[in-house]
Design an enzyme around this catalytic site. Structure first.
Site, PDB file in Angstrom:
ATOM      1  N   GLY A 131       0.750  -1.132  -0.295  1.00  0.00           N
ATOM      2  CA  GLY A 131       0.052   0.121   0.120  1.00  0.00           C
ATOM      3  C   GLY A 131       0.730   1.377  -0.134  1.00  0.00           C
ATOM      4  O   GLY A 131       0.391   2.336  -0.494  1.00  0.00           O
ATOM      5  N   HIS A 145     -12.841   4.604  -2.943  1.00  0.00           N
ATOM      6  CA  HIS A 145     -12.271   3.455  -2.358  1.00  0.00           C
ATOM      7  C   HIS A 145     -13.696   2.542  -2.417  1.00  0.00           C
ATOM      8  O   HIS A 145     -14.168   2.189  -1.289  1.00  0.00           O
ATOM      9  CB  HIS A 145     -11.779   3.914  -0.824  1.00  0.00           C
ATOM     10  CG  HIS A 145     -11.206   2.586  -0.331  1.00  0.00           C
ATOM     11  ND1 HIS A 145     -11.227   2.723   1.070  1.00  0.00           N
ATOM     12  CD2 HIS A 145     -10.532   1.736  -0.720  1.00  0.00           C
ATOM     13  CE1 HIS A 145     -10.154   1.524   1.376  1.00  0.00           C
ATOM     14  NE2 HIS A 145      -9.881   1.067   0.214  1.00  0.00           N
ATOM     15  N   ALA A 205      -9.938  -3.729   4.799  1.00  0.00           N
ATOM     16  CA  ALA A 205     -10.172  -4.901   5.498  1.00  0.00           C
ATOM     17  C   ALA A 205     -11.658  -5.220   6.183  1.00  0.00           C
ATOM     18  O   ALA A 205     -11.799  -5.651   7.421  1.00  0.00           O
ATOM     19  CB  ALA A 205      -9.099  -5.138   6.643  1.00  0.00           C
ATOM     20  N   CYS A 206     -12.544  -4.602   5.387  1.00  0.00           N
ATOM     21  CA  CYS A 206     -13.957  -4.674   6.171  1.00  0.00           C
ATOM     22  C   CYS A 206     -14.587  -5.503   5.010  1.00  0.00           C
ATOM     23  O   CYS A 206     -15.918  -5.463   5.104  1.00  0.00           O
ATOM     24  CB  CYS A 206     -14.689  -3.611   6.123  1.00  0.00           C
ATOM     25  SG  CYS A 206     -14.048  -2.595   7.846  1.00  0.00           S
ATOM     26  N   GLY A 207     -14.175  -6.375   4.225  1.00  0.00           N
ATOM     27  CA  GLY A 207     -14.727  -7.293   3.492  1.00  0.00           C
ATOM     28  C   GLY A 207     -15.246  -6.989   2.028  1.00  0.00           C
ATOM     29  O   GLY A 207     -16.181  -7.439   1.332  1.00  0.00           O
ATOM     30  N   THR A 228     -13.301  -7.311  -0.857  1.00  0.00           N
ATOM     31  CA  THR A 228     -13.094  -8.351  -1.745  1.00  0.00           C
ATOM     32  C   THR A 228     -14.427  -9.472  -1.428  1.00  0.00           C
ATOM     33  O   THR A 228     -14.593  -9.941  -2.817  1.00  0.00           O
ATOM     34  CB  THR A 228     -11.659  -8.838  -1.354  1.00  0.00           C
ATOM     35  OG1 THR A 228     -10.782  -7.603  -1.567  1.00  0.00           O
ATOM     36  CG2 THR A 228     -10.972  -9.735  -2.535  1.00  0.00           C
ATOM     37  N   ASN A 242      -2.323  -8.757   8.298  1.00  0.00           N
ATOM     38  CA  ASN A 242      -2.534  -7.826   6.952  1.00  0.00           C
ATOM     39  C   ASN A 242      -1.730  -8.472   6.021  1.00  0.00           C
ATOM     40  O   ASN A 242      -1.134  -7.978   5.034  1.00  0.00           O
ATOM     41  CB  ASN A 242      -1.843  -6.381   7.258  1.00  0.00           C
ATOM     42  CG  ASN A 242      -2.247  -5.525   6.244  1.00  0.00           C
ATOM     43  OD1 ASN A 242      -3.223  -5.597   5.419  1.00  0.00           O
ATOM     44  ND2 ASN A 242      -1.569  -4.479   5.736  1.00  0.00           N
ATOM     45  N   SER A 243      -1.526  -9.879   5.927  1.00  0.00           N
ATOM     46  CA  SER A 243      -0.785 -10.572   4.833  1.00  0.00           C
ATOM     47  C   SER A 243      -1.739 -10.641   3.596  1.00  0.00           C
ATOM     48  O   SER A 243      -2.943 -10.379   3.879  1.00  0.00           O
ATOM     49  CB  SER A 243      -0.509 -11.763   5.265  1.00  0.00           C
ATOM     50  OG  SER A 243      -1.627 -12.550   5.882  1.00  0.00           O
ATOM     51  N   GLY A 272     -21.768 -14.777   1.802  1.00  0.00           N
ATOM     52  CA  GLY A 272     -22.707 -15.060   0.627  1.00  0.00           C
ATOM     53  C   GLY A 272     -24.254 -14.303   1.017  1.00  0.00           C
ATOM     54  O   GLY A 272     -24.909 -14.067   0.282  1.00  0.00           O
ATOM     55  N   ASN A 277     -25.142 -12.095   2.516  1.00  0.00           N
ATOM     56  CA  ASN A 277     -25.019 -10.622   2.256  1.00  0.00           C
ATOM     57  C   ASN A 277     -25.989 -10.118   0.797  1.00  0.00           C
ATOM     58  O   ASN A 277     -26.704  -9.054   0.704  1.00  0.00           O
ATOM     59  CB  ASN A 277     -23.897  -9.827   1.992  1.00  0.00           C
ATOM     60  CG  ASN A 277     -23.024  -9.898   3.500  1.00  0.00           C
ATOM     61  OD1 ASN A 277     -23.793  -9.869   4.614  1.00  0.00           O
ATOM     62  ND2 ASN A 277     -21.827  -9.592   3.457  1.00  0.00           N
TER      63      ASN A 277
HETATM   64  C1  OXD Z   1      -6.127  -1.147   1.868  1.00  0.00           C
HETATM   65  C2  OXD Z   1      -5.866  -2.076   0.766  1.00  0.00           C
HETATM   66  O1  OXD Z   1      -7.428  -0.320   1.869  1.00  0.00           O
HETATM   67  O2  OXD Z   1      -4.926  -2.602   0.508  1.00  0.00           O
HETATM   68  O3  OXD Z   1      -5.646  -1.033   2.856  1.00  0.00           O
HETATM   69  O4  OXD Z   1      -6.963  -1.989  -0.217  1.00  0.00           O
HETATM   70 MN    MN Z   2      -8.467  -0.735   0.060  1.00  0.00          MN
END
Ligand code: OXD
Ligand code: MN
Length: 584
Positions: A199, A226, A249-251, A253, A365-366, A492, A494
């Protein structure tokens, strides 16, 4: 190999500063990839993984002090401090160039400088923009190869123009005390030094596609957000697109790659993007979005065949894993992958590790860096140069108490307020304390490249120009009961919420007016197949408004807004209206 004069001159100037032994111009070819991989494997920068199980996959470990974005060392360097606004760190551009110039001076001695031309956005799209990143890291080159359209294609797009974002990165000594990520939006420039974490160093992503691009968007009348982008296809083959802003990191993806539950026969969710959306107003007055990226830089822990099968399948080949566990058979493992850990392995720090050690094997955060076109749910439209038309915008965060499962804003202006008052409990994607609520407007707090008051103003302006604006919703998958158990199964499931949202967009279902917006009627969120997990009572609890909690929430929103000199009057007005509706 490239003839663009402006690029050549700038590269020369930067090489004079950083003094690399060698300069390599990146073309994006397969041969180049192979050569760089071999070199990085030979120096230990990357490790080749089990090629039978994970063909084309590599492993990288960052320095232990360099595992996340460093927001406290990230600066917006505008001439006028006010233009960076109250939520950004600011440094005078002269001071920043001077300070970082000293750190860059000679930082590439004994190293090679790679010149990476890259394109953000689909080839041939009016949305797309060119950047050039100079770096002394092969890891960066190989990640940029996945995350962007890299090499010749970008230079061909640029032609003889000097309109490109100039990014300079050096790992230097990875010195934490001298780590800086500086953005010069007025110069189209990014300087990043002393980090090797994605990042902070894949400059096309957060630095360009969000911070610099948000500034460009304000100047040019478009938006860089974002946001994930997904399409929901109904059994008749109609596809509606949704964009969603959630903090890191709130989902995002997981939501972007969602597989609808079994009851929703004939429905399909298509992935357009999982992190960033560039959006413009189309001739039809709708909002059109592209994903400027070409890959996913996703959080590994918690990703499993249960939580996100599409992400797991995407990462089975040609993927770079960062800071995960290396298993004895030379594959990868992380917490929450859904299979037992190996009896022993090598942890993210490169040390021998056993599950009994009590330490996490993978860093929280890997990450995985994987090509988007390998995703089984990738949308046929994901590289459409015109983008996809957005029907709904979602805002969401981790809120244990306040926010209901879903609600709809009254209109665009109120929706902007809902986005502006987003809050979320912090995660491992940035350094700092975990689990505390921080206000994160539109999930852009760490990524807005200019004064956030002006940014709210820009959202309001965009709304005025959209004749068919998307409807705006707030969602919260993370509400808990008094014993801190999640009330909603998430993942799923959601889809059930997306279905209600699209029913609202299509005018197919009515809703209940509440002080915060329109709430679903309990019977309109389909529970077929999860009745054992979510009873009607539980669903009612998920949709409940706790007045005391909202009182505190509004106070916290008010306090946050006090920081702003340039808060649009409409936002203040919305806050007052909210208080009135509650009777506070
Ligand atoms: C972040 C990302 O928001 O890596 O940190 O997407
Ligand atoms: Mn991001």
């Amino acid at each position: 190999m490239y003839t663009n004069k402006a690029v050549q001159e700038w590269v020369e100037e930067m090489a004079k500063l950083t003094k690399p032994d060698d300069i390599v111009w990146i073309d994006g070819s397969e041969e180049e990839k192979k050569r760089l991989e071999e070199e990085a494997v030979s120096t230990g920068e990357l490790t080749e993984l089990n090629q039978k199980e994970l063909p084309g996959c590599l492993l990288h470990r960052t320095a232990v002090n360099d595992v996340a974005r460093v927001e406290h060392r990230t600066f917006i360097c505008t001439k006028d401090k006010e233009d960076a606004g109250p939520t950004n760190n600011w440094m005078d551009p002269k001071e920043a160039y001077g300070k970082l110039g000293k750190l860059f001076d000679g930082s590439m001695k004994g190293r090679t400088m790679y010149v990476i031309p890259y394109l953000m956005g689909p080839v041939g799209s009016p949305f797309s923009k060119v950047g050039i990143e100079l770096t002394d890291s092969i890891y960066v080159v190989l990640n940029m190869r996945i995350m962007t359209r890299m090499g010749k294609v970008a230079m061909d797009t640029l032609g003889n123009s000097n309109d490109f974002v100039k990014g300079l990165h050096s790992k230097a000594q990875l010195d934490e005390e001298n780590r800086y990520i500086c953005h010069f939006p007025e110069d189209n420039t990014i300087w990043s030094v002393n980090s090797g974490y994605g990042g902070n160093v894949l400059l096309g992503k957060k630095c360009f596609a969000l911070r610099i691009a948000s500034y460009m968007g304000k100047q040019e009348g478009w938006m860089a957000e974002h946001m994930l982008i997904l399409g929901v296809e109904d059994p008749n083959g109609n596809v509606s697109y949704i964009a969603g802003a959630f903090p890191s990191a709130c989902g995002k993806t997981n939501l972007a790659m969602l597989i609808p539950p079994a009851y929703a026969k004939g429905y399909k969710v298509w992935t357009v993007g999982d992190d960033i959306a560039w959006m413009r107003i189309g001739e039809d007055g709708r909002l059109w979005a592209v994903n400027p990226e070409a890959g996913f830089f996703g959080v590994a822990p918690g990703t499993s065949m249960k939580s996100n099968p599409n992400a797991m399948l995407t990462t089975r080949k040609n993927t770079i894993f960062t800071n995960v566990v290396q298993t004895p058979d030379n594959t990868v493992w992380w917490e929450g992958i859904g299979v037992d850990p190996p009896q022993e392995g090598i942890d993210w720090k490169g040390n021998p590790w056993t599950p009994e050690s009590g330490e996490k094997g993978a860093h929280p955060n890997s990450r995985f860096t994987a090509p988007a076109n390998q995703c089984p749910s990738i949308s046929p439209e994901w590289e459409n140069p015109e983008g996809v038309p957005i029907s709904a915008i979602l805002f969401g965060g981790r809120r244990a108490r306040v926010a209901p499962l879903v609600y709809q804003s009254f209109d665009w202006e109120h929706g902007v307020f809902v986005g502006a008052t987003m809050g979320s409990e912090t995660t491992a994607a940035a350094t700092g304390k975990l689990g505390v609520v921080r206000r994160d407007p539109m999930a852009m707090l760490p990524f807005c490249g200019y004064n956030m008051g002006d940014y709210f103003g820009h959202w309001l302006e965009m709304g005025k120009k959209l004749t068919h604006p998307p409807l705006i919703f707030n969602v919260n998958w993370f509400r808990t009961d008094d014993n801190d158990n999640f009330l909603w199964p998430g993942f799923g499931e959601n889809f059930r919420v997306l279905k209600w949202i699209l029913a609202r967009c299509n005018g197919e279902v009515d809703a209940l007016e509440s002080p915060i917006g329109y709430l679903p009627k309990v019977e309109d969120i389909e529970l077929e197949g999860i009745e054992d997990k979510v009873s009607i009572d539980r669903l009612s609890q998920l949709l409940e408004l706790d007045e005391d909690a909202w009182k505190d929430e509004i106070k916290s929103q008010e306090e946050f807004f006090e920081k702003f000199d340039r808060l649009p009057k409409e936002i203040k007005g919305q806050l007052e209206n909210l208080k009135d509706r509650f009777g506070f």
